[in-house]
Design a protein around this motif. Structure first.
Motif, mmCIF file in Angstrom:
data_model
loop_
_atom_site.group_PDB
_atom_site.id
_atom_site.type_symbol
_atom_site.label_atom_id
_atom_site.label_comp_id
_atom_site.label_asym_id
_atom_site.label_seq_id
_atom_site.Cartn_x
_atom_site.Cartn_y
_atom_site.Cartn_z
ATOM 1 N N GLY A 49 0.823 -1.207 0.000
ATOM 2 C CA GLY A 49 0.000 0.000 0.000
ATOM 3 C C GLY A 49 0.852 1.249 0.000
ATOM 4 N N ALA A 50 0.518 2.188 0.870
ATOM 5 C CA ALA A 50 1.232 3.457 0.947
ATOM 6 C C ALA A 50 2.475 3.389 1.828
ATOM 7 C CB ALA A 50 0.294 4.554 1.446
ATOM 8 N N LEU A 75 1.154 3.092 -4.611
ATOM 9 C CA LEU A 75 2.614 3.193 -4.687
ATOM 10 C C LEU A 75 3.062 4.643 -4.877
ATOM 11 C CD1 LEU A 75 3.694 0.022 -6.692
ATOM 12 C CD2 LEU A 75 3.636 0.390 -4.225
ATOM 13 N N GLU A 76 2.232 5.436 -5.514
ATOM 14 C CA GLU A 76 2.535 6.867 -5.605
ATOM 15 C C GLU A 76 2.509 7.494 -4.216
ATOM 16 O OE1 GLU A 76 -0.352 8.395 -8.333
ATOM 17 O OE2 GLU A 76 0.633 7.535 -10.100
ATOM 18 N N MET A 77 1.557 7.050 -3.372
ATOM 19 C CA MET A 77 1.512 7.518 -1.987
ATOM 20 C C MET A 77 2.736 7.025 -1.219
ATOM 21 S SD MET A 77 -1.334 9.252 -1.810
ATOM 22 C CE MET A 77 -1.813 9.372 -0.092
ATOM 23 N N ALA A 78 3.146 5.789 -1.485
ATOM 24 C CA ALA A 78 4.323 5.235 -0.812
ATOM 25 C C ALA A 78 5.568 6.047 -1.136
ATOM 26 C CB ALA A 78 4.516 3.774 -1.216
ATOM 27 N N ALA A 79 5.682 6.505 -2.369
ATOM 28 C CA ALA A 79 6.833 7.326 -2.750
ATOM 29 C C ALA A 79 6.865 8.626 -1.958
ATOM 30 C CB ALA A 79 6.789 7.614 -4.247
ATOM 31 N N LYS A 80 5.705 9.083 -1.538
ATOM 32 C CA LYS A 80 5.611 10.308 -0.737
ATOM 33 C C LYS A 80 5.911 10.051 0.740
ATOM 34 C CE LYS A 80 2.103 13.689 0.761
ATOM 35 N NZ LYS A 80 0.687 14.106 0.609
ATOM 36 N N PHE A 81 5.317 9.001 1.292
ATOM 37 C CA PHE A 81 5.428 8.743 2.727
ATOM 38 C C PHE A 81 6.661 7.917 3.108
ATOM 39 C CE2 PHE A 81 0.686 9.259 2.337
ATOM 40 C CZ PHE A 81 0.633 10.479 3.000
ATOM 41 N N VAL A 82 7.097 7.030 2.215
ATOM 42 C CA VAL A 82 8.239 6.158 2.518
ATOM 43 C C VAL A 82 9.163 6.129 1.296
ATOM 44 C CG1 VAL A 82 8.919 3.942 3.527
ATOM 45 C CG2 VAL A 82 6.601 4.755 3.843
#
Length: 205
Positions: A49-50, A75-82
């Motif tokens: 997920g993110a 995965l776009e959110m994951a690039a932001k958060f992690v």
């Protein structure tokens, strides 16, 4: 007609920030982390997920983390958060890694969305990917959530009908053993108003 699971999780990404913190897994992380053989290592998160909270927590403790998910938006959110996590856009049944690549594998709220007939495939792959005495933590749906000892069907979650699939815990443990795992712990936990079985299996070699 039920929507495609990938499309649903893409849509969940739109409201993800509003839901952050809803599911507190700090106790689960601490219990699992403290049980591992090494303080630092290499984690694979299936259905990442993110990237929160499990990958984020491992990275904060000095681990290298790879995440796999079939939702491009997540995965776009994951690039932001992690941003430290390396990610792959893939169905977790299709991905592959070299033998002995990881010290730990997690599959949080992901395995039960895959037909149970495919669970052994994932267990076998995970066993191969893990190093000796490596551990696999995953969330499993049971009768406490679906209302049936064995289940293949749809349940509502956040206004969407999601596919769930599981067998009985006894059959699950037997299947893990067949794949070379020893069930180290199996604990029912209520998080965010939902009850699931959290299983830790260790490579028995």
């Amino acid at each position: 007609m039920a929507r495609n699971l990938q499309d649903i999780y893409d849509s969940f990404a739109e409201t993800y920030e509003d839901q952050r913190g809803l599911f507190d897994m700090s106790e689960i992380f601490e219990t699992f982390y403290q049980s591992l053989e090494h303080e630092k290592g290499h984690l694979l998160d299936l259905g990442c997920g993110a990237g929160e909270p499990i990958p984020r927590l491992f990275i904060d403790n000095g681990w290298r983390v790879i995440g796999v998910d079939f939702s491009r938006r997540m995965l776009e959110m994951a690039a932001k958060f992690v941003p430290e996590m390396k990610t792959y856009l893939s169905d977790i049944r299709s991905i592959d890694f070299a033998s002995g690549s990881f010290d730990a594998v997690t599959a949080v709220y992901s395995l039960f969305h895959i037909p149970r007939k495919d669970h052994r495939l994932l267990f076998n792959k995970t066993h191969t990917w893990l190093r000796p005495r490596g551990k696999f933590l995953f969330t499993y749906a049971t009768e406490e959530y679906t209302g049936s000892p064995e289940f293949d069907g749809y349940k509502e979650f956040m206004g969407q009908k999601l596919y769930y699939s599981h067998t009985t815990p006894a059959k699950l443990y037997s299947e893990l053993k067949t794949c070379g795992f020893e069930t180290e712990s199996a604990v029912y936990r209520e998080i965010g108003g939902e009850v699931f079985l959290w299983v830790t299996a260790i490579v028995n070699k």
